[in-house]
Write a protein that holds these residues in place. Structure first.
Motif, mmCIF file in Angstrom:
data_model
loop_
_atom_site.group_PDB
_atom_site.id
_atom_site.type_symbol
_atom_site.label_atom_id
_atom_site.label_comp_id
_atom_site.label_asym_id
_atom_site.label_seq_id
_atom_site.Cartn_x
_atom_site.Cartn_y
_atom_site.Cartn_z
ATOM 1 N N ALA A 1 0.831 -1.208 0.000
ATOM 2 C CA ALA A 1 0.000 0.000 0.000
ATOM 3 C C ALA A 1 0.864 1.256 0.000
ATOM 4 C CB ALA A 1 -0.924 -0.011 1.218
ATOM 5 N N ILE A 2 1.943 1.240 0.784
ATOM 6 C CA ILE A 2 2.854 2.382 0.834
ATOM 7 C C ILE A 2 3.465 2.647 -0.540
ATOM 8 C CG2 ILE A 2 5.101 3.133 1.722
ATOM 9 C CD1 ILE A 2 4.322 1.777 4.381
ATOM 10 N N LYS A 3 3.837 1.577 -1.230
ATOM 11 C CA LYS A 3 4.431 1.712 -2.559
ATOM 12 C C LYS A 3 3.400 2.200 -3.565
ATOM 13 C CE LYS A 3 6.992 -0.888 -6.077
ATOM 14 N NZ LYS A 3 7.578 -2.211 -6.432
ATOM 15 N N GLU A 4 2.203 1.631 -3.514
ATOM 16 C CA GLU A 4 1.169 1.990 -4.490
ATOM 17 C C GLU A 4 0.760 3.446 -4.365
ATOM 18 O OE1 GLU A 4 -3.344 0.634 -5.850
ATOM 19 O OE2 GLU A 4 -2.209 -0.580 -4.418
ATOM 20 N N TYR A 5 0.653 3.952 -3.134
ATOM 21 C CA TYR A 5 0.213 5.331 -2.923
ATOM 22 C C TYR A 5 1.383 6.292 -2.728
ATOM 23 C CZ TYR A 5 -4.416 3.407 -2.908
ATOM 24 O OH TYR A 5 -5.571 2.775 -3.295
ATOM 25 N N GLU A 6 2.599 5.796 -2.968
ATOM 26 C CA GLU A 6 3.800 6.623 -2.973
ATOM 27 C C GLU A 6 3.982 7.404 -1.679
ATOM 28 O OE1 GLU A 6 4.699 8.365 -6.998
ATOM 29 O OE2 GLU A 6 2.571 7.953 -7.274
ATOM 30 N N ILE A 7 3.814 6.718 -0.562
ATOM 31 C CA ILE A 7 4.006 7.335 0.747
ATOM 32 C C ILE A 7 5.478 7.196 1.142
ATOM 33 C CG2 ILE A 7 3.311 7.344 3.164
ATOM 34 C CD1 ILE A 7 1.072 8.054 1.186
ATOM 35 N N VAL B 1 -4.759 -4.730 3.980
ATOM 36 C CA VAL B 1 -4.569 -3.285 4.096
ATOM 37 C C VAL B 1 -4.547 -2.659 2.702
ATOM 38 C CG1 VAL B 1 -3.017 -1.449 4.842
ATOM 39 C CG2 VAL B 1 -3.337 -3.469 6.285
ATOM 40 N N ILE B 2 -5.445 -1.705 2.474
ATOM 41 C CA ILE B 2 -5.518 -0.987 1.210
ATOM 42 C C ILE B 2 -4.702 0.299 1.275
ATOM 43 C CG2 ILE B 2 -7.088 0.197 -0.398
ATOM 44 C CD1 ILE B 2 -9.291 -1.702 0.618
ATOM 45 N N LEU B 3 -4.739 0.944 2.438
ATOM 46 C CA LEU B 3 -4.078 2.235 2.608
ATOM 47 C C LEU B 3 -3.617 2.377 4.049
ATOM 48 C CD1 LEU B 3 -3.489 5.064 1.293
ATOM 49 C CD2 LEU B 3 -5.736 5.761 2.122
ATOM 50 N N CYS B 4 -2.469 3.018 4.242
ATOM 51 C CA CYS B 4 -1.930 3.257 5.576
ATOM 52 C C CYS B 4 -1.425 4.685 5.641
ATOM 53 C CB CYS B 4 -0.799 2.273 5.878
ATOM 54 S SG CYS B 4 0.043 2.578 7.447
ATOM 55 N N LEU B 5 -1.972 5.486 6.560
ATOM 56 C CA LEU B 5 -1.587 6.886 6.690
ATOM 57 C C LEU B 5 -1.247 7.222 8.136
ATOM 58 C CD1 LEU B 5 -4.395 8.568 4.548
ATOM 59 C CD2 LEU B 5 -2.058 8.103 3.820
ATOM 60 N N ASP B 6 -0.358 8.165 8.315
ATOM 61 C CA ASP B 6 -0.029 8.701 9.632
ATOM 62 C C ASP B 6 -0.452 10.162 9.624
ATOM 63 O OD1 ASP B 6 1.008 9.363 12.070
ATOM 64 O OD2 ASP B 6 3.084 9.452 11.405
ATOM 65 N N ALA C 1 -2.074 13.087 -5.371
ATOM 66 C CA ALA C 1 -2.005 12.275 -4.159
ATOM 67 C C ALA C 1 -3.361 12.206 -3.479
ATOM 68 C CB ALA C 1 -0.959 12.849 -3.202
ATOM 69 N N PHE C 2 -4.026 13.353 -3.365
ATOM 70 C CA PHE C 2 -5.333 13.395 -2.727
ATOM 71 C C PHE C 2 -6.343 12.544 -3.503
ATOM 72 C CE2 PHE C 2 -9.567 15.194 -2.092
ATOM 73 C CZ PHE C 2 -9.644 15.210 -0.710
ATOM 74 N N GLY C 3 -6.300 12.650 -4.833
ATOM 75 C CA GLY C 3 -7.222 11.876 -5.655
ATOM 76 C C GLY C 3 -7.046 10.388 -5.468
ATOM 77 N N LYS C 4 -5.798 9.929 -5.404
ATOM 78 C CA LYS C 4 -5.531 8.503 -5.233
ATOM 79 C C LYS C 4 -6.007 8.005 -3.874
ATOM 80 C CE LYS C 4 -1.536 6.884 -6.629
ATOM 81 N NZ LYS C 4 -0.073 6.767 -6.839
ATOM 82 N N ILE C 5 -5.774 8.813 -2.846
ATOM 83 C CA ILE C 5 -6.187 8.420 -1.493
ATOM 84 C C ILE C 5 -7.712 8.390 -1.388
ATOM 85 C CG2 ILE C 5 -6.168 9.150 0.933
ATOM 86 C CD1 ILE C 5 -3.294 10.204 0.391
ATOM 87 N N TYR C 6 -8.367 9.386 -1.989
ATOM 88 C CA TYR C 6 -9.831 9.415 -1.977
ATOM 89 C C TYR C 6 -10.406 8.195 -2.691
ATOM 90 C CZ TYR C 6 -14.574 11.174 -2.814
ATOM 91 O OH TYR C 6 -15.940 11.317 -2.863
ATOM 92 N N ARG C 7 -9.801 7.834 -3.814
ATOM 93 C CA ARG C 7 -10.240 6.644 -4.549
ATOM 94 C C ARG C 7 -10.114 5.387 -3.695
ATOM 95 N NH1 ARG C 7 -10.088 6.247 -10.323
ATOM 96 N NH2 ARG C 7 -10.037 8.274 -11.357
ATOM 97 N N ALA C 8 -9.071 5.335 -2.861
ATOM 98 C CA ALA C 8 -8.874 4.165 -2.001
ATOM 99 C C ALA C 8 -10.054 3.991 -1.051
ATOM 100 C CB ALA C 8 -7.573 4.311 -1.207
ATOM 101 N N PHE C 9 -10.550 5.094 -0.488
ATOM 102 C CA PHE C 9 -11.708 5.017 0.408
ATOM 103 C C PHE C 9 -12.955 4.570 -0.360
ATOM 104 C CE2 PHE C 9 -9.018 7.516 3.184
ATOM 105 C CZ PHE C 9 -9.427 7.153 4.462
ATOM 106 N N LEU C 10 -13.136 5.108 -1.554
ATOM 107 C CA LEU C 10 -14.287 4.716 -2.364
ATOM 108 C C LEU C 10 -14.207 3.240 -2.738
ATOM 109 C CD1 LEU C 10 -14.560 7.781 -4.789
ATOM 110 C CD2 LEU C 10 -15.924 7.330 -2.745
#
Length: 206
Positions: free
Chosen positions: A8-14, A37-42, A135-144
């Motif tokens: 997930a970190i690699k896919e969303y470039e965190i 895990v689809i997304l991981c944020l701090d 970045a915001f668009g990709k993260i929003y898509r993850a929630f959807l």
């Protein structure tokens, strides 16, 4: 660190900092083996309750999985945990209180979860190779995607036994669906091609 978290970190470039890795280490023990895990944020997440005087604002880890949203924070060496099952999500919205601050708000029956997505804050850094908007668009898509893996923004298709009035109701929702898609396009969350394709599909159902 779990393999799905690394993916997930690699896919969303965190960008992974030592602090980020440390926080993930505290939180990942609460993940189950049967969830992905689809997304991981701090981030500095906020939880709003029905009582307007009650509000929790904490810096911590947010895990978005295929089963739930799990929020974790260390408070004086004690673990704070809040869990929202995916099926209890009632809505997901984008909120932009200022030009430099975008939020994803996730609604349940009794709480509103507010996730500010910034290009740089404490232990969370969006990679410099992608713009803030991307970045915001990709993260929003993850929630959807977590809420509806089969596609977001899809109007409910009536069953064969549905009445004519129910079919009319679905048709009347199509302009609203198109307006929502247009808003996503304006924010750069979906492309012009994706918007036109979905718009054509929706209009064909009228």
């Amino acid at each position: 660190m779990r393999e799905d978290i690394q993916k997930a970190i690699k896919e969303y470039e965190i960008a992974v900092t030592p602090f980020f890795k440390k926080c993930v280490g505290y939180a990942e023990k609460y993940l189950n083996n049967d969830e992905n895990v689809i997304l991981c944020l701090d981030i500095d997440f906020c939880i709003n309750y029905p009582d307007p005087t009650k509000k929790v604002v904490l810096p911590g880890i947010v895990f978005l999985t295929n089963k739930r949203i799990l929020l974790h924070c260390k408070l004086k060496k004690e673990d704070f945990i809040d869990i929202l099952p995916i099926e209890e999500i009632t809505d997901i919205k984008v909120f932009s209180p200022s030009l430099c601050d975008d939020h994803i708000q996730v609604y349940s029956a009794d709480k509103i979860y507010d996730f500010p997505i910034r290009t740089k804050q404490r232990g969370f850094v969006v990679s410099v190779v992608q713009s803030k908007q991307a970045a915001f668009g990709k993260i929003y898509r993850a929630f959807l995607f977590a809420r509806n893996p089969n596609g977001f923004g899809e109007p409910e298709v009536p069953k064969p036994e549905d009445s004519k009035s129910e079919n009319t109701s679905v048709s009347s929702d199509i302009p609203e669906q198109i307006e929502k898609l247009a808003a996503l396009k304006d924010k750069g969350i979906i492309s012009e091609e994706e918007f036109q394709s979905k718009k054509t599909e929706l209009l064909s159902r009228l």
